[in-house]
Design a protein around this motif. Structure first.
Motif, PDB file in Angstrom:
ATOM      1  N   TRP A  85       0.825  -1.202   0.000  1.00  0.00           N
ATOM      2  CA  TRP A  85       0.000   0.000   0.000  1.00  0.00           C
ATOM      3  C   TRP A  85       0.863   1.258   0.000  1.00  0.00           C
ATOM      4  O   TRP A  85       0.506   2.279  -0.571  1.00  0.00           O
ATOM      5  CB  TRP A  85      -0.991   0.003   1.172  1.00  0.00           C
ATOM      6  CG  TRP A  85      -0.393   0.207   2.546  1.00  0.00           C
ATOM      7  CD1 TRP A  85      -0.060  -0.769   3.446  1.00  0.00           C
ATOM      8  CD2 TRP A  85      -0.081   1.452   3.182  1.00  0.00           C
ATOM      9  NE1 TRP A  85       0.446  -0.199   4.589  1.00  0.00           N
ATOM     10  CE2 TRP A  85       0.439   1.158   4.472  1.00  0.00           C
ATOM     11  CE3 TRP A  85      -0.191   2.797   2.800  1.00  0.00           C
ATOM     12  CZ2 TRP A  85       0.850   2.152   5.360  1.00  0.00           C
ATOM     13  CZ3 TRP A  85       0.221   3.782   3.684  1.00  0.00           C
ATOM     14  CH2 TRP A  85       0.741   3.461   4.957  1.00  0.00           C
ATOM     15  N   GLN A  86       2.049   1.134   0.630  1.00  0.00           N
ATOM     16  CA  GLN A  86       2.942   2.295   0.689  1.00  0.00           C
ATOM     17  C   GLN A  86       3.422   2.708  -0.706  1.00  0.00           C
ATOM     18  O   GLN A  86       3.754   3.867  -0.940  1.00  0.00           O
ATOM     19  CB  GLN A  86       4.170   1.991   1.569  1.00  0.00           C
ATOM     20  CG  GLN A  86       3.854   1.765   3.042  1.00  0.00           C
ATOM     21  CD  GLN A  86       3.544   0.313   3.372  1.00  0.00           C
ATOM     22  OE1 GLN A  86       3.225  -0.465   2.473  1.00  0.00           O
ATOM     23  NE2 GLN A  86       3.645  -0.038   4.642  1.00  0.00           N
ATOM     24  N   VAL A  95       1.688   2.729  -3.470  1.00  0.00           N
ATOM     25  CA  VAL A  95       0.669   3.342  -4.331  1.00  0.00           C
ATOM     26  C   VAL A  95       0.084   4.599  -3.700  1.00  0.00           C
ATOM     27  O   VAL A  95      -0.931   5.127  -4.170  1.00  0.00           O
ATOM     28  CB  VAL A  95      -0.457   2.350  -4.667  1.00  0.00           C
ATOM     29  CG1 VAL A  95       0.107   1.183  -5.461  1.00  0.00           C
ATOM     30  CG2 VAL A  95      -1.170   1.865  -3.418  1.00  0.00           C
ATOM     31  N   VAL A  96       0.710   5.057  -2.624  1.00  0.00           N
ATOM     32  CA  VAL A  96       0.214   6.242  -1.948  1.00  0.00           C
ATOM     33  C   VAL A  96       1.186   7.397  -2.155  1.00  0.00           C
ATOM     34  O   VAL A  96       2.389   7.237  -1.990  1.00  0.00           O
ATOM     35  CB  VAL A  96       0.041   5.985  -0.427  1.00  0.00           C
ATOM     36  CG1 VAL A  96      -0.270   7.290   0.314  1.00  0.00           C
ATOM     37  CG2 VAL A  96      -1.062   4.964  -0.196  1.00  0.00           C
ATOM     38  N   GLN A  97       0.663   8.528  -2.535  1.00  0.00           N
ATOM     39  CA  GLN A  97       1.458   9.748  -2.622  1.00  0.00           C
ATOM     40  C   GLN A  97       1.012  10.638  -1.461  1.00  0.00           C
ATOM     41  O   GLN A  97      -0.170  10.961  -1.336  1.00  0.00           O
ATOM     42  CB  GLN A  97       1.196  10.462  -3.941  1.00  0.00           C
ATOM     43  CG  GLN A  97       1.815  11.847  -4.027  1.00  0.00           C
ATOM     44  CD  GLN A  97       1.481  12.547  -5.339  1.00  0.00           C
ATOM     45  OE1 GLN A  97       1.642  11.975  -6.416  1.00  0.00           O
ATOM     46  NE2 GLN A  97       1.011  13.781  -5.257  1.00  0.00           N
ATOM     47  N   TRP A  98       1.941  11.028  -0.645  1.00  0.00           N
ATOM     48  CA  TRP A  98       1.624  11.928   0.466  1.00  0.00           C
ATOM     49  C   TRP A  98       1.748  13.362   0.002  1.00  0.00           C
ATOM     50  O   TRP A  98       2.757  13.762  -0.559  1.00  0.00           O
ATOM     51  CB  TRP A  98       2.584  11.682   1.634  1.00  0.00           C
ATOM     52  CG  TRP A  98       2.417  10.346   2.281  1.00  0.00           C
ATOM     53  CD1 TRP A  98       3.046   9.190   1.930  1.00  0.00           C
ATOM     54  CD2 TRP A  98       1.566  10.016   3.372  1.00  0.00           C
ATOM     55  NE1 TRP A  98       2.645   8.161   2.735  1.00  0.00           N
ATOM     56  CE2 TRP A  98       1.732   8.645   3.642  1.00  0.00           C
ATOM     57  CE3 TRP A  98       0.695  10.751   4.170  1.00  0.00           C
ATOM     58  CZ2 TRP A  98       1.050   7.977   4.658  1.00  0.00           C
ATOM     59  CZ3 TRP A  98       0.006  10.093   5.189  1.00  0.00           C
ATOM     60  CH2 TRP A  98       0.188   8.725   5.421  1.00  0.00           C
TER      61      TRP A  98
END
Lengths: 102, 176
Positions: free
Chosen positions: B167-168, B170-173
């Motif tokens: 999941w990390q 595909v996540v943009q912070w």
């Protein structure tokens, strides 16, 4: 050999799978065909002759209704080749083709 | 944090094999009642639900749904009410009605899980055939089927893919 209800079920599956495949991922196509083969084998097995039974069981064992090529591309192709080989060997034996091949 | 909710989300699974035990009417109604709690754009009610428990009807649905591996003991068909969509002036290309099918589905799946049932969504089916089999009103189109039942002990294997992202990945912070 196939009861009318089962034949209808398979016919409906194949026709609607052709339609759904127009909009879906290409990887689903072999999976749908194999699912149809597996269901046909399951429907046929109760009345199958002694000679056909083993092939039907092998087909059912070799089919997973959720397996797609992306999971293991080389293995998937090899697996399908093995199933094709099993079908072909049954054809040679059941149609008595042993002496007919060039 | 509400651990019970997070736990329900993490333990829900797509169920592809059911037992022959029927789905209780009270369980089915509890699941259906939850659909109205799903988020819907503008709180507009553009969806209709067909609840099916009749064995011949379920068998017919499965015949025209290549993606339905399971033999459900009940099904909820999530439909878009297109006359209602048009009445709101929503343009044909607007994905909103489909997004709300998704939120309804997610809510129904979790509700089934909470009601002690197994559930699995199916989108691979002939829309034309299902609408005909169910006798849906003109303009009401089936878009997703939630299959329901009691999970069998043995389940078909899940679809496997090689090298799926964590999941990390595909996540943009914040801003990219």
């Amino acid at each position: 050999m196939l009861e009318e209800g089962d034949a209808l079920e398979l016919l409906a599956y194949l026709v609607t799978a052709a339609r759904t495949q127009l909009d879906e991922a290409a990887e689903y196509a072999p999976m749908r065909l194999l699912t149809a083969a597996g269901r046909l084998a399951e429907m046929t097995e109760p009345q199958a002759s002694t000679g056909l039974g083993p092939l039907l069981r092998e087909v059912r064992r070799g089919i997973s209704e959720t397996a797609v090529q992306a999971g293991d591309p080389e293995g998937y192709a090899e697996h399908l080749d093995a199933l094709c080989r099993a079908v072909a060997e049954h054809l040679v034996a059941s149609l008595d083709l042993g002496g007919a091949r060039p | 944090m509400n651990d019970a909710v997070l736990q329900a989300i993490r333990t829900r699974r797509v169920v592809r094999a059911f037992t022959q035990d029927p789905v209780g009417r009270d369980q089915l109604e509890a699941v259906l009642d939850c659909a109205r709690h799903a988020p819907h754009a503008g709180n507009r009610r553009l969806h209709r639900y067909a609840a099916v428990t009749s064995p011949p009807l379920l068998r017919a649905l499965r015949m025209v749904s290549p993606g339905m591996l399971q033999r459900p003991m009940a099904a909820i068909v999530v439909c878009v009410d297109w006359p209602q969509v048009h009445a709101y002036g929503i343009s044909p290309g607007n994905p909103g009605p489909y997004i709300d099918v998704g939120t309804a589905c997610a809510t129904l799946l979790l509700a089934a899980h909470g009601a002690g049932l197994g559930a699995g969504p199916v989108t691979s089916f002939s829309r034309t055939a299902v609408a005909t089999i169910l006798g849906l009103p003109q303009g009401v189109a089936p878009e997703l089927i939630v299959c329901l039942g009691h999970p069998a002990a043995e389940q078909p294997p899940a679809m496997r893919r090689r090298g799926g992202p964590a999941w990390q990945d595909v996540v943009q912070w914040e801003r990219g």
